[in-house]
Design a protein around this motif. Sequence first.
Motif, PDB file in Angstrom:
ATOM      1  N   LYS A  84      -0.380   9.380 -12.260  1.00 29.36           N
ATOM      2  CA  LYS A  84      -0.366   9.632 -10.813  1.00 29.36           C
ATOM      3  C   LYS A  84      -1.678   9.181 -10.178  1.00 29.36           C
ATOM      4  CE  LYS A  84       0.839  14.020 -11.108  1.00 29.36           C
ATOM      5  NZ  LYS A  84       1.203  15.401 -10.697  1.00 29.36           N
ATOM      6  N   THR A  85      -2.794   9.401 -10.867  1.00 24.57           N
ATOM      7  CA  THR A  85      -4.099   8.958 -10.368  1.00 24.57           C
ATOM      8  C   THR A  85      -4.143   7.437 -10.250  1.00 24.57           C
ATOM      9  OG1 THR A  85      -5.199  10.876 -11.356  1.00 24.57           O
ATOM     10  CG2 THR A  85      -6.582   8.983 -10.807  1.00 24.57           C
ATOM     11  N   ILE A  86      -3.660   6.750 -11.290  1.00 23.93           N
ATOM     12  CA  ILE A  86      -3.617   5.286 -11.272  1.00 23.93           C
ATOM     13  C   ILE A  86      -2.780   4.790 -10.095  1.00 23.93           C
ATOM     14  CG2 ILE A  86      -2.726   3.264 -12.502  1.00 23.93           C
ATOM     15  CD1 ILE A  86      -3.386   4.836 -15.132  1.00 23.93           C
ATOM     16  N   MET A  87      -1.631   5.405  -9.880  1.00 27.33           N
ATOM     17  CA  MET A  87      -0.732   4.983  -8.800  1.00 27.33           C
ATOM     18  C   MET A  87      -1.406   5.130  -7.433  1.00 27.33           C
ATOM     19  SD  MET A  87       2.657   6.696 -10.509  1.00 27.33           S
ATOM     20  CE  MET A  87       3.824   6.457  -9.161  1.00 27.33           C
TER      21      MET A  87
ATOM     22  N   CYS B 273       4.275  10.710  -2.797  1.00 26.38           N
ATOM     23  CA  CYS B 273       4.773   9.512  -2.117  1.00 26.38           C
ATOM     24  C   CYS B 273       4.645   9.542  -0.599  1.00 26.38           C
ATOM     25  CB  CYS B 273       6.228   9.274  -2.496  1.00 26.38           C
ATOM     26  SG  CYS B 273       6.432   8.897  -4.239  1.00 26.38           S
ATOM     27  N   ASP B 274       4.512   8.338  -0.053  1.00 27.05           N
ATOM     28  CA  ASP B 274       4.466   8.161   1.398  1.00 27.05           C
ATOM     29  C   ASP B 274       5.869   8.161   1.997  1.00 27.05           C
ATOM     30  OD1 ASP B 274       1.566   7.502   1.399  1.00 27.05           O
ATOM     31  OD2 ASP B 274       2.242   5.723   0.326  1.00 27.05           O
TER      32      ASP B 274
ATOM     33  N   GLY C  19       0.785  -1.227   0.000  1.00 26.80           N
ATOM     34  CA  GLY C  19       0.000   0.000   0.000  1.00 26.80           C
ATOM     35  C   GLY C  19       0.813   1.272   0.000  1.00 26.80           C
ATOM     36  N   GLU C  20       2.137   1.154  -0.146  1.00 29.93           N
ATOM     37  CA  GLU C  20       2.985   2.343  -0.129  1.00 29.93           C
ATOM     38  C   GLU C  20       3.335   2.812  -1.537  1.00 29.93           C
ATOM     39  OE1 GLU C  20       5.630   2.627   3.926  1.00 29.93           O
ATOM     40  OE2 GLU C  20       6.560   1.717   2.166  1.00 29.93           O
ATOM     41  N   LEU C  21       3.410   4.127  -1.656  1.00 34.26           N
ATOM     42  CA  LEU C  21       3.992   4.764  -2.825  1.00 34.26           C
ATOM     43  C   LEU C  21       5.374   5.236  -2.401  1.00 34.26           C
ATOM     44  CD1 LEU C  21       1.418   6.997  -4.724  1.00 34.26           C
ATOM     45  CD2 LEU C  21       3.413   5.879  -5.720  1.00 34.26           C
ATOM     46  N   PHE C  22       6.414   4.623  -2.956  1.00 36.88           N
ATOM     47  CA  PHE C  22       7.776   4.817  -2.470  1.00 36.88           C
ATOM     48  C   PHE C  22       8.647   5.369  -3.592  1.00 36.88           C
ATOM     49  CE2 PHE C  22      11.946   3.930  -0.951  1.00 36.88           C
ATOM     50  CZ  PHE C  22      11.886   3.688   0.405  1.00 36.88           C
ATOM     51  N   ALA C  23       9.284   6.522  -3.339  1.00 36.32           N
ATOM     52  CA  ALA C  23      10.156   7.148  -4.330  1.00 36.32           C
ATOM     53  C   ALA C  23      11.616   6.805  -4.037  1.00 36.32           C
ATOM     54  CB  ALA C  23       9.969   8.661  -4.307  1.00 36.32           C
ATOM     55  N   PHE C  24      12.375   6.629  -5.109  1.00 34.97           N
ATOM     56  CA  PHE C  24      13.793   6.297  -5.030  1.00 34.97           C
ATOM     57  C   PHE C  24      14.531   7.347  -5.846  1.00 34.97           C
ATOM     58  CE2 PHE C  24      17.203   2.925  -6.062  1.00 34.97           C
ATOM     59  CZ  PHE C  24      17.786   3.042  -4.812  1.00 34.97           C
TER      60      PHE C  24
END
Length: 238
Positions: free
Chosen positions: A172-175, A199-200, A27-32
Amino acid sequence: MIEIKNLTKLYGDKKAVDDISFEVKDGELFAFIGHNGAGKTTTIKSIVGINDFNSGDILINGKSIKEKPMECKKEIAYVPDNPDLYENMKAINYINFICDMYDTPENVRKENTIKFAKMFEIEDKLNDTISTFSHGMKQKIALISALVHEPKILIMDEPFVGLDPKAVYDMKTIMKEMCKEGKTIFFSTHILDVAEKLCDRVAIIKEGKIVKVGNMDEIKGDESLEQVFLDLEEKNND
């Protein structure tokens, strides 16, 4: 869930990735994020099973990518930093080819192909040959191919490059919707304001090492993510 445990990847004597550890939860949106050559793509290719690595392990929903690569890959969709597709194929045939590999039911693939093609405004291009497409069009086909089989984990390397503003908004909406469904999204990007708003959590990599990882609000504090990133770059270059 993705668990990276003491991952090290060497190219000759150079450590492209140096003993990094972090996890991306359901359930996380994680940026790298990181500069060019920092180790982002090497890490991503290791996660999805393209790159072998020298030590450590990567677990996909509790399974090792080294020990059970096929089981892990069935749960992953991967969008690389450059949409290298089979250019002699029609777009619809390429999407169906990907669906075949994931044993996607006929009704699911048809429904999702129509949905995402309309969203990205390319439903009238599905019967065209991929070689005739622009970079942005190829990127849209790569994204549709990743989304259509409804993966549990979506891993993307610079997914917004080449997309028009509407497609960026739609993606972004889909994500966000995928994460609400409990799915996991891990992606690299140089567009730091997008990462900050979307992102979370975030991890920042520098010369193969993780220099920051945590909740977005904790990492940036009262600053912008861009300023935090630039401060780290300046500090590490002193």
